[in-house]
Enzyme design. Structure first.
Site, PDB file in Angstrom:
ATOM      1  N   GLU A  67       0.900  -1.273   0.032  1.00 24.78           N
ATOM      2  CA  GLU A  67       0.063   0.121  -0.176  1.00 24.78           C
ATOM      3  C   GLU A  67       0.863   1.138   0.014  1.00 24.78           C
ATOM      4  O   GLU A  67       0.370   2.359   0.072  1.00 24.78           O
ATOM      5  CB  GLU A  67      -0.854  -0.026   1.085  1.00 24.78           C
ATOM      6  CG  GLU A  67      -2.161  -1.080   1.070  1.00 24.78           C
ATOM      7  CD  GLU A  67      -1.800  -2.484   1.201  1.00 24.78           C
ATOM      8  OE1 GLU A  67      -0.886  -2.800   2.179  1.00 24.78           O
ATOM      9  OE2 GLU A  67      -2.277  -3.319   0.567  1.00 24.78           O
ATOM     10  N   HIS A  97       4.962 -14.371  -2.395  1.00 25.47           N
ATOM     11  CA  HIS A  97       4.480 -13.215  -2.178  1.00 25.47           C
ATOM     12  C   HIS A  97       5.672 -12.206  -2.115  1.00 25.47           C
ATOM     13  O   HIS A  97       5.203 -11.075  -2.495  1.00 25.47           O
ATOM     14  CB  HIS A  97       3.778 -13.562  -0.633  1.00 25.47           C
ATOM     15  CG  HIS A  97       2.586 -12.447  -0.613  1.00 25.47           C
ATOM     16  ND1 HIS A  97       1.425 -12.891  -0.484  1.00 25.47           N
ATOM     17  CD2 HIS A  97       2.537 -11.187  -0.244  1.00 25.47           C
ATOM     18  CE1 HIS A  97       0.604 -11.877  -0.402  1.00 25.47           C
ATOM     19  NE2 HIS A  97       1.201 -10.872   0.061  1.00 25.47           N
TER      20      HIS A  97
HETATM   21  C1  DLZ Z   1       0.600 -10.053   3.035  1.00 28.53           C
HETATM   22  C2  DLZ Z   1       2.071  -9.550   3.553  1.00 28.53           C
HETATM   23  C3  DLZ Z   1       3.143 -10.544   3.757  1.00 28.53           C
HETATM   24  C4  DLZ Z   1       3.024 -12.132   3.589  1.00 28.53           C
HETATM   25  N1  DLZ Z   1       4.292 -10.219   3.758  1.00 28.53           N
HETATM   26  C5  DLZ Z   1       4.495  -8.870   3.926  1.00 28.53           C
HETATM   27  C6  DLZ Z   1       5.791  -8.283   4.576  1.00 28.53           C
HETATM   28  O1  DLZ Z   1       6.786  -8.983   4.894  1.00 28.53           O
HETATM   29  N2  DLZ Z   1       5.830  -7.023   4.581  1.00 28.53           N
HETATM   30  C7  DLZ Z   1       4.916  -6.188   4.312  1.00 28.53           C
HETATM   31  O2  DLZ Z   1       5.136  -4.956   4.261  1.00 28.53           O
HETATM   32  N3  DLZ Z   1       3.769  -6.572   3.847  1.00 28.53           N
HETATM   33  C8  DLZ Z   1       3.435  -7.785   4.075  1.00 28.53           C
HETATM   34  N4  DLZ Z   1       2.272  -8.368   3.531  1.00 28.53           N
HETATM   35  C9  DLZ Z   1       1.129  -7.340   3.283  1.00 28.53           C
HETATM   36  C10 DLZ Z   1       1.069  -6.880   1.944  1.00 28.53           C
HETATM   37  O3  DLZ Z   1       2.073  -5.553   1.775  1.00 28.53           O
HETATM   38  C11 DLZ Z   1      -0.051  -6.004   1.681  1.00 28.53           C
HETATM   39  O4  DLZ Z   1      -0.643  -5.099   2.854  1.00 28.53           O
HETATM   40  C12 DLZ Z   1      -1.483  -7.074   1.733  1.00 28.53           C
HETATM   41  O5  DLZ Z   1      -1.278  -7.847   0.628  1.00 28.53           O
HETATM   42  C13 DLZ Z   1      -2.787  -6.226   1.381  1.00 28.53           C
HETATM   43  O6  DLZ Z   1      -2.674  -5.615   0.013  1.00 28.53           O
END
Ligand code: DLZ
Length: 160
Positions: A67, A97
């Site tokens: 985001e 991911h």
């Molecule tokens: C879902 C997710 C995962 C698995 N890992 C991280 C991460 O290591 N660091 C991070 O900033 N965000 C992660 N997210 C969340 C995604 O950035 C995002 O908020 C979701 O996929 C919803 O769009």
């Protein structure tokens, strides 16, 4: 790995211009907040150390690094914001991911920067482990937040 042998916060503060009238937006991801809080602290401290005024530093939280691009866009669109620093921490997991998030945020921030012709700084840690992230958020490899702040300052003046 290049970053394992040097402190990421090393820079010369010579010729850093006066930023007392400049306004900065900081967008910070809540995911891995123990790391991103330290990045935020480093960014704010470095901006203040270089003369930024507290009231000219505007913060915005977003849920995750994915985001950051929209958060950056919402900051960059404000006429009085001179530069945007984006802070996040993406740690490699067992799935792909990681790649999707890293690629999306890197290209998203680039697009926002070019669209608005403003510095939008990529202060996102992309590490294999949580420890590597801690090492770069105020640990043995310095604080990427400091570096992001200095990069924003340098980009404000390098075309003037
Ligand atoms: C879902 C997710 C995962 C698995 N890992 C991280 C991460 O290591 N660091 C991070 O900033 N965000 C992660 N997210 C969340 C995604 O950035 C995002 O908020 C979701 O996929 C919803 O769009």
């Amino acid at each position: 790995m290049a970053s394992s042998s040097k402190n990421l916060s090393s820079y010369t503060s010579e010729n850093i211009a006066d930023i007392s009238t400049r306004k900065f937006g900081i967008v910070v991801s809540e995911w891995n907040n123990s790391v991103t809080d330290s990045l935020l602290e480093g960014t704010i401290k470095t901006l203040l150390d270089h003369g930024a005024r507290k009231e000219n530093i505007i913060r915005m939280k977003v849920p995750g690094s994915f985001e950051l691009s929209l958060g950056a866009q919402r900051m960059a669109v404000k006429a009085d914001i001179d530069a945007v620093v984006c802070l996040g921490c993406v740690i490699q997991g067992e799935t792909r991911h990681f790649e999707f998030i890293c690629n999306a945020v890197a290209s998203g921030l680039t697009r926002v920067s070019l669209k608005h012709n403003k510095p939008v700084i990529f202060g996102v840690l992309t590490t294999d482990t949580y420890q590597q992230a801690l090492d770069r958020a105020g640990g043995k490899h310095g604080n990427k937040g400091d570096e992001a702040a200095v990069t924003a300052i340098k980009m404000l003046y390098n075309h003037e």
